[in-house]
Write an enzyme that holds these catalytic residues in place. Sequence first.
Site, PDB file in Angstrom:
ATOM      1  N   PHE A 123       0.861  -1.179   0.000  1.00 46.46           N
ATOM      2  CA  PHE A 123       0.000   0.000   0.000  1.00 46.46           C
ATOM      3  C   PHE A 123       0.896   1.227   0.000  1.00 46.46           C
ATOM      4  O   PHE A 123       1.587   1.482   0.997  1.00 46.46           O
ATOM      5  CB  PHE A 123      -0.863  -0.064   1.263  1.00 46.46           C
ATOM      6  CG  PHE A 123      -1.915   0.992   1.404  1.00 46.46           C
ATOM      7  CD1 PHE A 123      -3.134   0.872   0.743  1.00 46.46           C
ATOM      8  CD2 PHE A 123      -1.710   2.084   2.236  1.00 46.46           C
ATOM      9  CE1 PHE A 123      -4.135   1.826   0.908  1.00 46.46           C
ATOM     10  CE2 PHE A 123      -2.697   3.049   2.404  1.00 46.46           C
ATOM     11  CZ  PHE A 123      -3.909   2.909   1.742  1.00 46.46           C
ATOM     12  N   LEU A 125       1.089   4.874   0.134  1.00 52.88           N
ATOM     13  CA  LEU A 125       0.502   6.202   0.377  1.00 52.88           C
ATOM     14  C   LEU A 125       1.558   7.178   0.914  1.00 52.88           C
ATOM     15  O   LEU A 125       1.768   8.249   0.356  1.00 52.88           O
ATOM     16  CB  LEU A 125      -0.668   6.059   1.377  1.00 52.88           C
ATOM     17  CG  LEU A 125      -1.401   7.347   1.742  1.00 52.88           C
ATOM     18  CD1 LEU A 125      -2.096   7.962   0.531  1.00 52.88           C
ATOM     19  CD2 LEU A 125      -2.433   7.099   2.854  1.00 52.88           C
ATOM     20  N   THR A 126       2.227   6.788   2.007  1.00 51.17           N
ATOM     21  CA  THR A 126       3.180   7.681   2.679  1.00 51.17           C
ATOM     22  C   THR A 126       4.353   8.043   1.775  1.00 51.17           C
ATOM     23  O   THR A 126       4.848   7.201   1.018  1.00 51.17           O
ATOM     24  CB  THR A 126       3.717   6.998   3.954  1.00 51.17           C
ATOM     25  OG1 THR A 126       2.616   6.662   4.794  1.00 51.17           O
ATOM     26  CG2 THR A 126       4.683   7.883   4.707  1.00 51.17           C
ATOM     27  N   GLU A 127       4.792   9.295   1.864  1.00 53.50           N
ATOM     28  CA  GLU A 127       5.974   9.746   1.117  1.00 53.50           C
ATOM     29  C   GLU A 127       6.977  10.348   2.107  1.00 53.50           C
ATOM     30  O   GLU A 127       6.609  10.646   3.243  1.00 53.50           O
ATOM     31  CB  GLU A 127       5.549  10.790   0.076  1.00 53.50           C
ATOM     32  CG  GLU A 127       4.546  10.207  -0.910  1.00 53.50           C
ATOM     33  CD  GLU A 127       4.203  11.154  -2.059  1.00 53.50           C
ATOM     34  OE1 GLU A 127       4.630  12.325  -2.026  1.00 53.50           O
ATOM     35  OE2 GLU A 127       3.517  10.683  -2.984  1.00 53.50           O
ATOM     36  N   PRO A 128       8.210  10.564   1.660  1.00 55.54           N
ATOM     37  CA  PRO A 128       9.183  11.135   2.595  1.00 55.54           C
ATOM     38  C   PRO A 128       8.681  12.453   3.204  1.00 55.54           C
ATOM     39  O   PRO A 128       8.890  12.710   4.379  1.00 55.54           O
ATOM     40  CB  PRO A 128      10.430  11.360   1.721  1.00 55.54           C
ATOM     41  CG  PRO A 128      10.313  10.317   0.642  1.00 55.54           C
ATOM     42  CD  PRO A 128       8.837  10.168   0.375  1.00 55.54           C
ATOM     43  N   ARG A 268       8.990 -17.401  38.813  1.00 54.85           N
ATOM     44  CA  ARG A 268      10.121 -16.662  39.386  1.00 54.85           C
ATOM     45  C   ARG A 268       9.928 -16.428  40.882  1.00 54.85           C
ATOM     46  O   ARG A 268       8.882 -15.918  41.295  1.00 54.85           O
ATOM     47  CB  ARG A 268      10.225 -15.305  38.665  1.00 54.85           C
ATOM     48  CG  ARG A 268      11.294 -14.380  39.193  1.00 54.85           C
ATOM     49  CD  ARG A 268      12.675 -14.850  38.815  1.00 54.85           C
ATOM     50  NE  ARG A 268      13.693 -13.863  39.165  1.00 54.85           N
ATOM     51  CZ  ARG A 268      14.973 -14.120  39.125  1.00 54.85           C
ATOM     52  NH1 ARG A 268      15.410 -15.293  38.722  1.00 54.85           N
ATOM     53  NH2 ARG A 268      15.854 -13.198  39.449  1.00 54.85           N
ATOM     54  N   GLN A 336       8.269  -5.239  32.869  1.00 58.17           N
ATOM     55  CA  GLN A 336       8.531  -4.927  34.284  1.00 58.17           C
ATOM     56  C   GLN A 336       8.440  -6.200  35.130  1.00 58.17           C
ATOM     57  O   GLN A 336       9.254  -6.416  36.021  1.00 58.17           O
ATOM     58  CB  GLN A 336       7.518  -3.876  34.760  1.00 58.17           C
ATOM     59  CG  GLN A 336       7.887  -3.220  36.069  1.00 58.17           C
ATOM     60  CD  GLN A 336       9.134  -2.342  35.954  1.00 58.17           C
ATOM     61  OE1 GLN A 336       9.513  -1.925  34.865  1.00 58.17           O
ATOM     62  NE2 GLN A 336       9.802  -2.113  37.068  1.00 58.17           N
ATOM     63  N   GLU A 363      -0.805   3.774  10.109  1.00 59.93           N
ATOM     64  CA  GLU A 363      -2.244   3.806   9.786  1.00 59.93           C
ATOM     65  C   GLU A 363      -2.955   4.904  10.585  1.00 59.93           C
ATOM     66  O   GLU A 363      -4.078   4.756  11.051  1.00 59.93           O
ATOM     67  CB  GLU A 363      -2.885   2.429   9.979  1.00 59.93           C
ATOM     68  CG  GLU A 363      -2.208   1.403   9.074  1.00 59.93           C
ATOM     69  CD  GLU A 363      -3.106   0.269   8.643  1.00 59.93           C
ATOM     70  OE1 GLU A 363      -4.336   0.395   8.707  1.00 59.93           O
ATOM     71  OE2 GLU A 363      -2.540  -0.752   8.202  1.00 59.93           O
TER      72      GLU A 363
END
Length: 383
Positions: A123, A125-128, A268, A336, A363
């Site tokens: 997919f 969509l995202t660009e630099p 433990r 923890q 997303e």
Amino acid sequence: MNLELSEEQEAVRRLAEDFVAREVTPHAVAWDRAEEVGRGIVKKLGAVGFLGLTIPEEYGGSGGDHLAYCLVTEELGRGDSSVRGIVSVSLGLVAKTIASWGTEEQKREWLPRLASGEALGCFGLTEPGTGSDAGNLATRAVRDGDAYVVDGSKMFITNGTWADVVLLFARTNDTPGHKGVSAFLVPTDTPGLTRRPVHGKLGLRGQATAELVLEGVRVPAGAMLGPEGKGFAVAMSALAKGRMSVAAGCVGIAQAALDAAVRYAGEREQFGKPIASYQLVQELLSDIAVDVDAARLLTWRVADLIDRGQDFATAASKAKLYASEAAVRAANNALQVFGGYGYIDEYPVGKLVRDARVMTLYEGTSQIQKLIIGRALTGVSAF
Ligand SMILES: Cc1cc2nc3c(=O)[nH]c(=O)nc-3n(C[C@H](O)[C@H](O)[C@H](O)COP(=O)(O)OP(=O)(O)OC[C@H]3O[C@@H](n4cnc5c(N)ncnc54)[C@H](O)[C@@H]3O)c2cc1C
């Protein structure tokens, strides 16, 4: 909403649990260290039916409901989020979007191959330069006869180096913002498309994440998915459903954190007693348990809304926001409980912490989910 699983849904859940126990969990630490999930997993995910789970049977899928999809993504997320992401992207973001927006020809061309695992989707969509502000993307597709010529680049693309087809978003006209964006189905072996692996990720190390560079990539006009200029609507419809599967994957992370922490706390001993007997340890365990239940219920509600044909987008944002933050908290609480042993990768919880962290980022970040929920509450858009 019925919270009891049907026989079919329980059978799918068990199938996923068995698959993960056999094909995923035994390899998860080695894949994480090697920074590559064994590639054979794609064919296995296809063969067991998970890559076509919610695709109609006439296009090679199993025609399953969205609760079954949540059950499978939860189990995969419980085993290894890198594997879960392969399904969430190829089925959830790509194949499902072709099933919703594609022409008959596009469905026949891609869905049977994607459902079987013969082909994998990614997919784009995202660009630099544009992440949260995806509507302002800069990749351009310029009409040239019966084709478009695409130039630009895409960043952080899951399945990127492995995928056979990219659902690519590019600007086809000069209308500013999202109105000028269109969607295309581009085979990744098209000349001019190169892929560069992204290494050094904090988590999801086994996943094939890539930067895509497009230089003069010729795409036939018939490869446009949905109408011209409606690409952003295509992307947002994909992401709304995608958020449900990310949320389900986060439930899986939180459940894995709970299982590991309860087991370890019983084994433990410190000060002559199992650490499970100390109230402050029980507080950590109970905080995880409440997060698991709340995240799962929010996620199942989205599946129920989708399966009943109701509006689900805001519910999906709430589920994704809560479940992703819950997964981070749960994994951290489990670490923890493990003390120093949680900090080395022979034990499972350190990987859960690293894998969970990206869930509040992709997303749509947690901040973006809050803006979507705020817009639904007030009618005022921050975008
Ligand atoms: C491992 C991984 C896999 C990915 N897979 C894919 C993929 O398959 N396909 C794809 O297209 N993308 C993918 N992405 C990209 C991901 O969706 C983006 O990283 C995400 O949308 C955020 O964009 P950004 O990283 O540019 O951050 P930015 O948008 O620059 O945000 C930086 C910070 O600013 C905040 N911010 C931004 N705008 C606002 C606002 N208006 N109000 C308040 N706060 C704001 C954000 O919440 C964040 O905290 C992936 C990312 C990763 C890390």
